[in-house]
Design a protein around this motif. Structure first.
Motif, short mmCIF file in Angstrom:
data_model
loop_
_atom_site.label_atom_id
_atom_site.label_comp_id
_atom_site.label_asym_id
_atom_site.label_seq_id
_atom_site.Cartn_x
_atom_site.Cartn_y
_atom_site.Cartn_z
N SER A 57 0.87 -1.17 0.00
CA SER A 57 0.00 0.00 0.00
C SER A 57 0.91 1.23 0.00
O SER A 57 1.43 1.61 1.03
CB SER A 57 -0.91 0.00 1.22
OG SER A 57 -1.71 1.16 1.24
N GLY A 58 1.12 1.80 -1.16
CA GLY A 58 2.06 2.90 -1.27
C GLY A 58 3.47 2.40 -1.03
O GLY A 58 3.94 1.49 -1.68
N GLN A 59 4.13 2.96 -0.04
CA GLN A 59 5.50 2.57 0.30
C GLN A 59 5.54 1.59 1.46
O GLN A 59 6.62 1.22 1.91
CB GLN A 59 6.32 3.82 0.65
CG GLN A 59 6.49 4.79 -0.49
CD GLN A 59 7.44 4.25 -1.55
OE1 GLN A 59 8.37 3.54 -1.25
NE2 GLN A 59 7.18 4.59 -2.80
N LEU A 61 4.11 -2.01 3.71
CA LEU A 61 3.49 -3.33 3.65
C LEU A 61 2.39 -3.38 4.69
O LEU A 61 2.59 -2.97 5.83
CB LEU A 61 4.53 -4.42 3.93
CG LEU A 61 5.63 -4.57 2.89
CD1 LEU A 61 6.64 -5.61 3.35
CD2 LEU A 61 5.05 -4.95 1.56
N VAL A 62 1.23 -3.87 4.30
CA VAL A 62 0.09 -3.92 5.21
C VAL A 62 -0.53 -5.31 5.19
O VAL A 62 -0.47 -6.02 4.20
CB VAL A 62 -0.98 -2.87 4.84
CG1 VAL A 62 -0.48 -1.47 5.04
CG2 VAL A 62 -1.45 -3.05 3.42
N LEU A 63 -1.09 -5.69 6.31
CA LEU A 63 -1.85 -6.94 6.40
C LEU A 63 -3.30 -6.56 6.61
O LEU A 63 -3.66 -6.01 7.65
CB LEU A 63 -1.33 -7.80 7.55
CG LEU A 63 0.13 -8.24 7.43
CD1 LEU A 63 0.55 -8.99 8.67
CD2 LEU A 63 0.34 -9.07 6.19
N ASP A 64 -4.13 -6.82 5.64
CA ASP A 64 -5.54 -6.47 5.74
C ASP A 64 -6.39 -7.58 5.13
O ASP A 64 -5.96 -8.73 5.06
CB ASP A 64 -5.81 -5.11 5.08
CG ASP A 64 -5.39 -5.05 3.63
OD1 ASP A 64 -5.00 -6.09 3.07
OD2 ASP A 64 -5.46 -3.97 3.04
N ALA A 65 -7.58 -7.25 4.69
CA ALA A 65 -8.52 -8.25 4.17
C ALA A 65 -7.99 -8.94 2.92
O ALA A 65 -8.39 -10.06 2.60
CB ALA A 65 -9.86 -7.60 3.88
N ARG A 66 -7.08 -8.29 2.22
CA ARG A 66 -6.53 -8.90 1.01
C ARG A 66 -5.76 -10.17 1.32
O ARG A 66 -5.75 -11.12 0.54
CB ARG A 66 -5.63 -7.91 0.27
CG ARG A 66 -6.39 -6.71 -0.26
CD ARG A 66 -5.48 -5.73 -0.95
NE ARG A 66 -4.61 -5.12 0.06
CZ ARG A 66 -3.66 -4.24 -0.22
NH1 ARG A 66 -3.45 -3.88 -1.46
NH2 ARG A 66 -2.93 -3.73 0.74
N LEU A 67 -5.12 -10.22 2.50
CA LEU A 67 -4.39 -11.42 2.90
C LEU A 67 -5.36 -12.59 3.08
O LEU A 67 -5.11 -13.70 2.60
CB LEU A 67 -3.61 -11.18 4.18
CG LEU A 67 -2.89 -12.39 4.77
CD1 LEU A 67 -1.89 -12.95 3.78
CD2 LEU A 67 -2.23 -12.03 6.07
N GLY A 68 -6.48 -12.35 3.74
CA GLY A 68 -7.48 -13.39 3.91
C GLY A 68 -8.04 -13.85 2.58
O GLY A 68 -8.25 -15.06 2.37
N ALA A 69 -8.28 -12.91 1.68
CA ALA A 69 -8.80 -13.26 0.36
C ALA A 69 -7.78 -14.11 -0.40
O ALA A 69 -8.14 -15.09 -1.07
CB ALA A 69 -9.13 -12.00 -0.42
N LEU A 70 -6.52 -13.76 -0.30
CA LEU A 70 -5.47 -14.53 -0.96
C LEU A 70 -5.38 -15.94 -0.39
O LEU A 70 -5.22 -16.91 -1.13
CB LEU A 70 -4.13 -13.81 -0.84
CG LEU A 70 -2.95 -14.42 -1.57
CD1 LEU A 70 -3.21 -14.45 -3.06
CD2 LEU A 70 -1.69 -13.66 -1.26
N LEU A 71 -5.50 -16.07 0.91
CA LEU A 71 -5.44 -17.39 1.53
C LEU A 71 -6.63 -18.26 1.11
O LEU A 71 -6.47 -19.45 0.81
CB LEU A 71 -5.39 -17.26 3.05
CG LEU A 71 -4.09 -16.68 3.62
CD1 LEU A 71 -4.21 -16.47 5.12
CD2 LEU A 71 -2.91 -17.57 3.30
N VAL A 72 -7.82 -17.68 1.08
CA VAL A 72 -9.01 -18.43 0.66
C VAL A 72 -8.87 -18.84 -0.81
O VAL A 72 -9.16 -19.98 -1.18
CB VAL A 72 -10.29 -17.60 0.90
CG1 VAL A 72 -11.48 -18.23 0.21
CG2 VAL A 72 -10.54 -17.46 2.38
N ALA A 73 -8.41 -17.92 -1.65
CA ALA A 73 -8.24 -18.24 -3.07
C ALA A 73 -7.17 -19.32 -3.25
O ALA A 73 -7.33 -20.22 -4.07
CB ALA A 73 -7.87 -16.99 -3.85
N GLY A 74 -6.09 -19.24 -2.49
CA GLY A 74 -5.05 -20.26 -2.56
C GLY A 74 -5.56 -21.62 -2.14
O GLY A 74 -5.23 -22.64 -2.76
N LEU A 75 -6.37 -21.65 -1.11
CA LEU A 75 -6.95 -22.91 -0.66
C LEU A 75 -7.89 -23.48 -1.72
O LEU A 75 -7.88 -24.68 -2.01
CB LEU A 75 -7.71 -22.71 0.66
CG LEU A 75 -8.40 -23.94 1.22
CD1 LEU A 75 -7.38 -25.00 1.61
CD2 LEU A 75 -9.25 -23.56 2.42
N ALA A 76 -8.68 -22.60 -2.34
CA ALA A 76 -9.59 -23.05 -3.40
C ALA A 76 -8.80 -23.60 -4.59
O ALA A 76 -9.19 -24.61 -5.19
CB ALA A 76 -10.51 -21.92 -3.83
#
Length: 103
Positions: A57-59, A61-76
């Motif tokens: 996010s800009g300069q 690193l952030v941990l937000d809802a995108r991490l959860g979405a990536l994990l769910v997509a990876g599991l799928a």
């Protein structure tokens, strides 16, 4: 110089690079190392793009809802779900996490 100069210059450079690709001899392209290298570079660039879009996010690193979405997509994907379902599950996971208060 205007922005159009740089845009047109980049277009000309990209077109020239594409034309140079036609001049590469077939014996070079038939080498198995070229195919392995092209595949490896493609996977590396795609992985870098996914990581930057998931955690950047800009300069910072952030941990937000995108991490959860990536994990769910990876599991799928690991469960061999169809690609459209993977995308929908990732989007739903992000929406639910944001609804629950994730940044």
């Amino acid at each position: 110089m205007s922005m159009w100069f740089w845009v047109l210059g980049a277009c000309a450079l990209a077109y020239a690079l594409k034309l140079v690709g036609y001049l590469v001899p077939d014996r070079v392209l038939d080498d198995p190392r070229v195919g392995r290298t092209a595949g490896t570079v493609t996977v590396g660039l795609l992985a870098a793009l996914v990581v930057m879009n998931a955690f950047g996010s800009g300069q910072a690193l952030v941990l937000d809802a995108r991490l959860g979405a990536l994990l769910v997509a990876g599991l799928a994907l690991a469960l061999r779900a169809p690609f459209l379902l993977v995308v929908v599950l990732g989007a739903v996971a992000a929406a639910v996490l944001r609804l629950l208060g994730a940044p």
